[in-house]
Design an enzyme around this catalytic site. Structure first.
Site, PDB file in Angstrom:
ATOM      1  N   HIS A  14      65.264  87.629  27.556  1.00  0.00           N
ATOM      2  CA  HIS A  14      64.928  86.136  27.546  1.00  0.00           C
ATOM      3  C   HIS A  14      63.233  86.124  27.744  1.00  0.00           C
ATOM      4  O   HIS A  14      62.796  86.165  28.716  1.00  0.00           O
ATOM      5  CB  HIS A  14      65.385  85.416  28.660  1.00  0.00           C
ATOM      6  CG  HIS A  14      64.847  83.871  29.021  1.00  0.00           C
ATOM      7  ND1 HIS A  14      65.426  83.038  29.977  1.00  0.00           N
ATOM      8  CD2 HIS A  14      63.845  83.351  28.427  1.00  0.00           C
ATOM      9  CE1 HIS A  14      64.666  82.058  30.070  1.00  0.00           C
ATOM     10  NE2 HIS A  14      63.915  82.067  28.943  1.00  0.00           N
ATOM     11  N   HIS A  16      59.944  84.447  25.609  1.00  0.00           N
ATOM     12  CA  HIS A  16      59.504  83.719  24.070  1.00  0.00           C
ATOM     13  C   HIS A  16      58.323  84.606  23.560  1.00  0.00           C
ATOM     14  O   HIS A  16      57.346  84.473  24.144  1.00  0.00           O
ATOM     15  CB  HIS A  16      59.141  82.293  24.742  1.00  0.00           C
ATOM     16  CG  HIS A  16      60.156  81.677  25.275  1.00  0.00           C
ATOM     17  ND1 HIS A  16      61.029  80.533  24.700  1.00  0.00           N
ATOM     18  CD2 HIS A  16      60.661  81.625  26.803  1.00  0.00           C
ATOM     19  CE1 HIS A  16      61.730  80.329  25.467  1.00  0.00           C
ATOM     20  NE2 HIS A  16      61.566  80.764  26.645  1.00  0.00           N
ATOM     21  N   HIS A 194      68.702  77.354  27.319  1.00  0.00           N
ATOM     22  CA  HIS A 194      68.209  77.008  28.303  1.00  0.00           C
ATOM     23  C   HIS A 194      68.776  75.963  28.896  1.00  0.00           C
ATOM     24  O   HIS A 194      69.013  74.971  28.407  1.00  0.00           O
ATOM     25  CB  HIS A 194      66.605  76.718  28.247  1.00  0.00           C
ATOM     26  CG  HIS A 194      65.661  77.752  28.026  1.00  0.00           C
ATOM     27  ND1 HIS A 194      65.997  78.573  26.911  1.00  0.00           N
ATOM     28  CD2 HIS A 194      64.447  78.268  28.427  1.00  0.00           C
ATOM     29  CE1 HIS A 194      65.001  79.441  26.739  1.00  0.00           C
ATOM     30  NE2 HIS A 194      64.120  79.421  27.857  1.00  0.00           N
ATOM     31  N   GLU A 197      67.023  74.802  34.470  1.00  0.00           N
ATOM     32  CA  GLU A 197      65.828  75.486  34.806  1.00  0.00           C
ATOM     33  C   GLU A 197      65.170  74.251  35.526  1.00  0.00           C
ATOM     34  O   GLU A 197      64.811  74.212  36.769  1.00  0.00           O
ATOM     35  CB  GLU A 197      65.109  75.674  33.651  1.00  0.00           C
ATOM     36  CG  GLU A 197      63.594  76.104  33.914  1.00  0.00           C
ATOM     37  CD  GLU A 197      62.712  76.537  32.627  1.00  0.00           C
ATOM     38  OE1 GLU A 197      63.167  76.069  31.534  1.00  0.00           O
ATOM     39  OE2 GLU A 197      61.729  77.148  32.861  1.00  0.00           O
ATOM     40  N   ASP A 275      60.410  85.818  30.450  1.00  0.00           N
ATOM     41  CA  ASP A 275      60.252  84.564  29.965  1.00  0.00           C
ATOM     42  C   ASP A 275      58.947  84.258  29.083  1.00  0.00           C
ATOM     43  O   ASP A 275      58.949  84.409  27.611  1.00  0.00           O
ATOM     44  CB  ASP A 275      60.062  83.336  31.225  1.00  0.00           C
ATOM     45  CG  ASP A 275      60.582  81.898  30.860  1.00  0.00           C
ATOM     46  OD1 ASP A 275      61.063  81.693  29.602  1.00  0.00           O
ATOM     47  OD2 ASP A 275      60.583  80.996  31.471  1.00  0.00           O
ATOM     48  N   ASP A 276      57.701  83.952  29.778  1.00  0.00           N
ATOM     49  CA  ASP A 276      56.497  83.926  28.981  1.00  0.00           C
ATOM     50  C   ASP A 276      55.363  84.834  29.792  1.00  0.00           C
ATOM     51  O   ASP A 276      54.619  84.104  30.413  1.00  0.00           O
ATOM     52  CB  ASP A 276      56.230  82.490  29.074  1.00  0.00           C
ATOM     53  CG  ASP A 276      57.130  81.563  28.585  1.00  0.00           C
ATOM     54  OD1 ASP A 276      57.124  81.452  27.044  1.00  0.00           O
ATOM     55  OD2 ASP A 276      57.756  80.792  29.120  1.00  0.00           O
TER      56      ASP A 276
HETATM   57  N1  ADE Z   1      59.602  77.740  25.897  1.00  0.00           N
HETATM   58  C1  ADE Z   1      58.660  78.532  26.279  1.00  0.00           C
HETATM   59  N2  ADE Z   1      59.015  78.942  27.679  1.00  0.00           N
HETATM   60  C2  ADE Z   1      59.933  77.981  28.277  1.00  0.00           C
HETATM   61  C3  ADE Z   1      60.576  77.550  29.448  1.00  0.00           C
HETATM   62  N3  ADE Z   1      60.361  78.458  30.536  1.00  0.00           N
HETATM   63  N4  ADE Z   1      61.472  76.546  29.285  1.00  0.00           N
HETATM   64  C4  ADE Z   1      61.656  75.926  28.302  1.00  0.00           C
HETATM   65  N5  ADE Z   1      61.231  76.147  27.253  1.00  0.00           N
HETATM   66  C5  ADE Z   1      60.345  77.149  27.080  1.00  0.00           C
HETATM   67 ZN    ZN Z   2      62.505  80.601  28.692  1.00  0.00          ZN
END
Ligand code: ADE
Ligand code: ZN
Length: 338
Positions: A14, A16, A194, A197, A275-276
């Site tokens: 996971h 992005h 997703h 969250e 994630d990011d």
């Molecule tokens: N796009 C990028 N990061 C995300 C996240 N944590 N939740 C939903 N969409 C995303």
């Molecule tokens: Zn994500």
């Protein structure tokens, strides 16, 4: 613990790709394409990364994407991520991308997919790892756009392993995307989404029942619902959890309150992911170490997380067996019983 967490063979499931855009590359690409950004230095970029929730993060994340314009940008971004991941002991990476966030700005889908593909191929060779590519639909845009994006992406069918669903969750339940997910699955693509969250446990159930996803990204809110937890355990539906992201976006108030360890102990296929990472303060090992410190994970928990990551990965069974053997060999050499 850093050394153990780093050396442990693991998969990242996971992440992005757009969320791996580090301040240095952001500024370099902005200069190259003459894109005006409100920052002059990486420190100024970092200072702006304060988020109160998912929508406030997404506003900044989408704005920064203006610097990604051509195939070479996507190739470089992908290669930079794989280099970091390999340094974290990631042996297999499943990278997501947001096609519509680029095509809506006039960047051709072919440039996005071919650039990422080239980066993945070169990175696999350089680092001796395996990769997969997942195209996410943006749930806060209309379903027709997702349908058109899938149709266009099928010209690159061989490059894609799965589809996902991301962006602002609250008020955007997964069920609306049942048709486009059914079509993707009929094409042989894996389905992930997703859910749970910022949205409720009910969205996790809907992703399972209506999108027929094989794993859930985040799934934090599922922990509120004992019946759903029992189902996730029974059906061995993996959760790709992202502890640092969840703290930065207020999904959990403090890392100490993250349900990861509780769900792992309950026998769910929990995995840890970044994630990011350029926005949330760390890559995979940073997430593992932070979770270990806040939740008291032991070495055998880390080994279980690594095994789970390969169980949940979109691998063929022979590749999976090979990676399980790597994890088990590492654990045996370090004297950890699995
Ligand atoms: N796009 C990028 N990061 C995300 C996240 N944590 N939740 C939903 N969409 C995303
Ligand atoms: Zn994500």
């Amino acid at each position: 613990m850093q050394g153990f967490a780093r050396g442990l063979p693991k998969a990242e499931l996971h992440v992005h790709l757009e969320g791996t855009l580090e301040p240095g590359l952001l500024l370099e690409l902005a200069a190259r394409h003459r894109v005006l950004l409100p920052y002059r230095s990486p420190a100024e970029v970092r200072a702006a990364y304060r988020f109160s929730d998912l929508p406030s993060f997404l506003a900044l994340y989408y704005r920064n994407l203006a610097v990604l314009r051509d195939e070479e940008d996507f190739r470089r971004l992908t290669l930079a991520y794989l280099e970091r991941a390999a340094g974290d002991g990631v042996r297999h990476a499943e990278v997501s991308f947001d096609a519509q966030s680029h095509t809506a700005r006039g960047v051709p889908l072919g440039a996005v997919i071919e650039g990422i593909w080239e980066g993945l191929a070169v990175g696999e060779g350089l680092h001796g790892m395996s990769t997969r590519l997942i195209m996410c639909f943006l749930r806060d845009r209309d379903v027709g756009e997702a349908e058109r994006t899938l149709t266009e992406a099928l010209a690159y069918r061989g490059r894609l392993s799965g589809v996902g669903l991301d962006s602002a969750e609250r008020g955007h339940p997964p069920g609306a995307f049942a048709g486009v997910f059914a079509r993707a699955r009929a094409e042989g693509l894996a389905a992930v989404a997703h859910a749970g969250e910022e949205g409720p446990a009910e969205y996790v159930r809907e992703a399972l029942d209506e999108l027929h996803v094989q794993r859930v990204d985040h799934g934090v809110r599922a922990a509120d619902d004992p019946e759903l937890v029992a189902r996730l355990r029974r059906e061995r539906v993996p959760l790709t959890m992202c502890p640092l992201s969840n703290v930065k976006l207020g999904v959990v108030p403090r890392l100490e309150e993250h349900p990861l360890k509780r769900l792992l102990d309950a026998g769910l296929v929990v995995t840890v992911n970044s994630d990011d990472p350029a926005y949330f303060g760390g890559y995979l090992v940073d997430n593992l170490v932070a979770a270990q410190e806040a939740l008291g994970l032991r070495r055998r928990d880390l080994v279980r997380l690594a095994r789970n990551s390969f169980e949940a990965a979109l691998l063929d069974e022979e590749e999976r067996r090979g990676y399980f053997a790597e994890v088990d060999g590492f654990a045996a050499r370090r004297g950890v019983a699995v």
